[in-house]
Design an enzyme around this catalytic site. Sequence first.
Site: not given
Length: 271
Positions: A60, A125-127, A133
């Site tokens: 992120y 994306h993820c965190m 992701s």
Amino acid sequence: MRKRERENPCVVCGHYHKYEEGEVCGVCGHRMPASSEKLVQQSSAFPSEILKDFLYLGSYDNASRGELLKTQGISRILNTVPACQNLYKNSFTYYCLEDEKILQFDNATQFLEQCERDKARVLVHCMSGRSRSPAVVIAYLMKCKGWRFAQSHQWVKDRRPQVELSPAVHQQLLEYEQKIFGSNEPMPTQVSAMPDSSSGFVFGFPKVSDSNTLPIFNQLANTSIFEQTGPNIAPTSFVFGAGRPVDQPFPDNNAFGFIHPNTNEAPMDSS
């Protein structure tokens, strides 16, 4: 309890929490990384390039650096965390997965396929860019490139070493591999054997097993009808298409499928 001032949201996730004091965001779960994670983030301001000039993988934090994304030519973003805020809707085309627990691999791969057809560079994306992701990128490689899970995972891991799939995500990928390929085991390579030229004329029919072998034209072990006229009859007594000697029997094993003369059966149609 004093009401929190809302003039200064988190510079990373955009939500209101005490990021500098280590407080976990109540919306997306973002927090201050540990010292080891800080080193990784400082060295990876840019997302990891998985497929050249097309597919990028990051966190992120990477997704929040709009100017850096533009310098890489990225124009689309796949957000795998529903609670994460899409910060630059006027600058990028976003697609968000809607389930917090179950990754919607089919929906994600369809979006990535469209990006590839449009020749658009996309960030997934993820965190933290470590589990959700990467799992979506691995699923894309399996579905669209035909790679098995182990190969896809190794490809992504080599390009983003901090990838660490959670047990739940790992299991979802194994199930998705089974859905695509029908099994989690690699399929053996099947080599189609060329027809053996010594087996005679086959004309596209399956090879007859050795237990019930029919006469083949060019096998020396089988006797030609030209040699079944009898040892005492001169070769000149046989004229193709003419009558046969009266006392000469027809061969029992008719290799050509001829119909005996003086019968009412019609010749077989070769079609």
